[in-house]
Design an enzyme around this catalytic site. Structure first.
Site, PDB file in Angstrom:
ATOM      1  N   LYS A  97       0.830  -1.214   0.000  1.00  0.00           N
ATOM      2  CA  LYS A  97       0.000   0.000   0.000  1.00  0.00           C
ATOM      3  C   LYS A  97       0.861   1.260   0.000  1.00  0.00           C
ATOM      4  O   LYS A  97       0.606   2.201  -0.745  1.00  0.00           O
ATOM      5  CB  LYS A  97      -0.921   0.025   1.245  1.00  0.00           C
ATOM      6  CG  LYS A  97      -1.845  -1.168   1.365  1.00  0.00           C
ATOM      7  CD  LYS A  97      -2.767  -1.076   2.580  1.00  0.00           C
ATOM      8  CE  LYS A  97      -2.056  -1.043   3.920  1.00  0.00           C
ATOM      9  NZ  LYS A  97      -1.300  -2.277   4.262  1.00  0.00           N
TER      10      LYS A  97
ATOM     11  N   ARG B 202      10.933  -0.382  11.254  1.00  0.00           N
ATOM     12  CA  ARG B 202       9.789  -0.133  12.122  1.00  0.00           C
ATOM     13  C   ARG B 202       9.767  -1.105  13.300  1.00  0.00           C
ATOM     14  O   ARG B 202      10.059  -2.296  13.140  1.00  0.00           O
ATOM     15  CB  ARG B 202       8.483  -0.238  11.311  1.00  0.00           C
ATOM     16  CG  ARG B 202       8.179   1.049  10.574  1.00  0.00           C
ATOM     17  CD  ARG B 202       7.050   0.953   9.587  1.00  0.00           C
ATOM     18  NE  ARG B 202       5.868   0.239  10.034  1.00  0.00           N
ATOM     19  CZ  ARG B 202       4.768   0.109   9.306  1.00  0.00           C
ATOM     20  NH1 ARG B 202       4.701   0.681   8.100  1.00  0.00           N
ATOM     21  NH2 ARG B 202       3.735  -0.565   9.755  1.00  0.00           N
TER      22      ARG B 202
HETATM   23  P1  AP5 Z   1       4.840  -1.549   1.824  1.00  0.00           P
HETATM   24  O1  AP5 Z   1       4.551  -0.757   0.612  1.00  0.00           O
HETATM   25  O2  AP5 Z   1       5.539  -0.882   2.949  1.00  0.00           O
HETATM   26  O3  AP5 Z   1       3.535  -2.314   2.347  1.00  0.00           O
HETATM   27  P2  AP5 Z   1       2.280  -1.770   3.168  1.00  0.00           P
HETATM   28  O4  AP5 Z   1       1.077  -2.441   2.629  1.00  0.00           O
HETATM   29  O5  AP5 Z   1       2.287  -0.279   3.210  1.00  0.00           O
HETATM   30  O6  AP5 Z   1       2.624  -2.384   4.588  1.00  0.00           O
HETATM   31  P3  AP5 Z   1       2.483  -1.732   6.034  1.00  0.00           P
HETATM   32  O7  AP5 Z   1       3.272  -2.622   6.958  1.00  0.00           O
HETATM   33  O8  AP5 Z   1       2.814  -0.271   6.039  1.00  0.00           O
HETATM   34  O9  AP5 Z   1       0.967  -1.897   6.303  1.00  0.00           O
HETATM   35  P4  AP5 Z   1       0.231  -1.804   7.622  1.00  0.00           P
HETATM   36  O10 AP5 Z   1      -1.166  -1.686   7.180  1.00  0.00           O
HETATM   37  O11 AP5 Z   1       0.505  -2.915   8.574  1.00  0.00           O
HETATM   38  O12 AP5 Z   1       0.892  -0.532   8.376  1.00  0.00           O
HETATM   39  P5  AP5 Z   1       0.414   0.979   8.582  1.00  0.00           P
HETATM   40  O13 AP5 Z   1       1.625   1.806   8.597  1.00  0.00           O
HETATM   41  O14 AP5 Z   1      -0.688   1.316   7.662  1.00  0.00           O
HETATM   42  O15 AP5 Z   1       5.725  -2.812   1.329  1.00  0.00           O
HETATM   43  C1  AP5 Z   1       6.218  -3.762   2.261  1.00  0.00           C
HETATM   44  C2  AP5 Z   1       7.626  -4.219   1.825  1.00  0.00           C
HETATM   45  O16 AP5 Z   1       7.518  -4.922   0.595  1.00  0.00           O
HETATM   46  C3  AP5 Z   1       8.630  -3.078   1.569  1.00  0.00           C
HETATM   47  O17 AP5 Z   1       9.901  -3.502   1.962  1.00  0.00           O
HETATM   48  C4  AP5 Z   1       8.572  -2.884   0.036  1.00  0.00           C
HETATM   49  O18 AP5 Z   1       9.786  -2.366  -0.494  1.00  0.00           O
HETATM   50  C5  AP5 Z   1       8.306  -4.296  -0.432  1.00  0.00           C
HETATM   51  N1  AP5 Z   1       7.517  -4.371  -1.652  1.00  0.00           N
HETATM   52  C6  AP5 Z   1       6.432  -3.612  -1.991  1.00  0.00           C
HETATM   53  N2  AP5 Z   1       5.933  -3.991  -3.183  1.00  0.00           N
HETATM   54  C7  AP5 Z   1       6.711  -5.025  -3.604  1.00  0.00           C
HETATM   55  C8  AP5 Z   1       6.687  -5.853  -4.766  1.00  0.00           C
HETATM   56  N3  AP5 Z   1       5.765  -5.691  -5.732  1.00  0.00           N
HETATM   57  N4  AP5 Z   1       7.635  -6.824  -4.878  1.00  0.00           N
HETATM   58  C9  AP5 Z   1       8.583  -6.994  -3.900  1.00  0.00           C
HETATM   59  N5  AP5 Z   1       8.651  -6.238  -2.777  1.00  0.00           N
HETATM   60  C10 AP5 Z   1       7.719  -5.264  -2.629  1.00  0.00           C
HETATM   61  O19 AP5 Z   1      -0.196   0.926  10.053  1.00  0.00           O
HETATM   62  C11 AP5 Z   1       0.651   0.714  11.161  1.00  0.00           C
HETATM   63  C12 AP5 Z   1      -0.180   0.737  12.447  1.00  0.00           C
HETATM   64  O20 AP5 Z   1      -0.795   2.032  12.608  1.00  0.00           O
HETATM   65  C13 AP5 Z   1      -1.333  -0.256  12.536  1.00  0.00           C
HETATM   66  O21 AP5 Z   1      -0.899  -1.541  12.958  1.00  0.00           O
HETATM   67  C14 AP5 Z   1      -2.225   0.432  13.565  1.00  0.00           C
HETATM   68  O22 AP5 Z   1      -1.692   0.281  14.864  1.00  0.00           O
HETATM   69  C15 AP5 Z   1      -2.104   1.899  13.183  1.00  0.00           C
HETATM   70  N6  AP5 Z   1      -3.085   2.339  12.174  1.00  0.00           N
HETATM   71  C16 AP5 Z   1      -2.822   2.839  10.919  1.00  0.00           C
HETATM   72  N7  AP5 Z   1      -3.961   3.129  10.276  1.00  0.00           N
HETATM   73  C17 AP5 Z   1      -4.972   2.825  11.130  1.00  0.00           C
HETATM   74  C18 AP5 Z   1      -6.388   2.883  11.028  1.00  0.00           C
HETATM   75  N8  AP5 Z   1      -7.008   3.336   9.906  1.00  0.00           N
HETATM   76  N9  AP5 Z   1      -7.124   2.460  12.091  1.00  0.00           N
HETATM   77  C19 AP5 Z   1      -6.524   2.011  13.240  1.00  0.00           C
HETATM   78  N10 AP5 Z   1      -5.182   1.920  13.392  1.00  0.00           N
HETATM   79  C20 AP5 Z   1      -4.415   2.326  12.347  1.00  0.00           C
HETATM   80 MG    MG Z   2       2.494   1.204   4.719  1.00  0.00          MG
END
Ligand code: AP5
Ligand code: MG
Length: 220
Positions: A13, A160
């Protein structure tokens, strides 16, 4: 263009949200990045969210809805946005409907990135990110040009706290329980575009753009 990126932790994402934001000239609104910036700055939002984010639990729906109401009301989001990490529960999706109704706006598409669990765990335990601009890297699949430095802003890259294998597994369970129901929610509204997220990063971007074009044509 008003887009939502839906998908498990590590599905891409953040990576695709950044590329789509630049491609369409719209802000990428990443709720995880906003919370982590608040944690780093010690704001009340960040302080309240710190333990939940670090342990892989969700922050309360009312807190997230207040945050997103403020963010979508800003001038740069008036003509479009890509939401990354929001909504993450049915109450958040219902709240987003109300916010958009008040703004007289509608979503164009909800893109669900599909990636198998074993790939997600491998990706997240090899990720580094830029605390400055939010750019995302991977030790294997997407390394920075200079080890440990962001290609876009030169800031030192960080790992992270929630990217340990145990916390990643917990986040995947939380996703399954609270966020996966949004797939049916948006499918029943005719907004869902499912994209296979396991190709190269440019391949996935291309598949998303084709999906958006198809969805926008159908939605006319
Ligand atoms: P990346 O693009 O970073 O993936 P992502 O889907 O963004 O993963 P996240 O870990 O950020 O998602 P998340 O939903 O757990 O975390 P968030 O920060 O939103 O890619 C991942 C890896 O793969 C990278 O190394 C990248 O280089 C690699 N990659 C990407 N595409 C690739 C490909 N095609 N091929 C190979 N490699 C690839 O949320 C964190 C925390 O915040 C949550 O746990 C919660 O506590 C809180 N939070 C955030 N939003 C909310 C909400 N709306 N409600 C409640 N709590 C929330
Ligand atoms: Mg992310």
């Amino acid at each position: 263009m008003r887009l939502v990126l839906l998908g498990a932790p590590g599905s891409g994402k953040g990576t695709q949200g950044g590329l789509l934001g630049r491609r369409f000239g719209i802000p990428q609104i990443a709720t995880g990045d906003i919370l982590r910036a608040g944690m780093a700055a010690g704001t009340p939002l960040g302080t309240g969210a710190r333990d939940l984010v670090n342990e892989g639990s969700l922050v309360a729906d009312d807190v997230m809805l207040e945050l997103i109401t403020g963010r979508l009301g800003q001038a740069d989001a008036a003509s479009g946005f890509v939401l990354d990490g929001f909504p993450r529960s049915i109450p958040q999706a219902e709240g987003l409907d109300l916010i958009l109704k008040k703004l007289g706006a509608k979503l164009d598409a909800v893109i669900k990135l599909d990636v198998p669990k074993r790939v997600l765990i491998a990706r997240l335990t090899k990720r580094t990110s830029c605390p400055g601009c939010g750019s995302v890297y991977n030790l294997f699949s997407n390394p920075p040009a200079v080890a440990g430095k962001c290609d876009r802003c030169g800031v030192g890259l960080v790992t992270r706290v929630d990217d340990t294998e145990a916390t990643v597994r917990k986040r995947l369970n939380v996703y399954q329980a609270s966020t996966a129901p949004l797939i049916d929610f948006y499918d029943s509204r005719g907004l869902l575009v499912i994209v296979h997220g396991e190709g190269t990063i440019p391949d996935v971007t291309g598949a998303i753009e084709r999906g958006i074009r198809g969805r926008v044509r159908e939605g006319r």
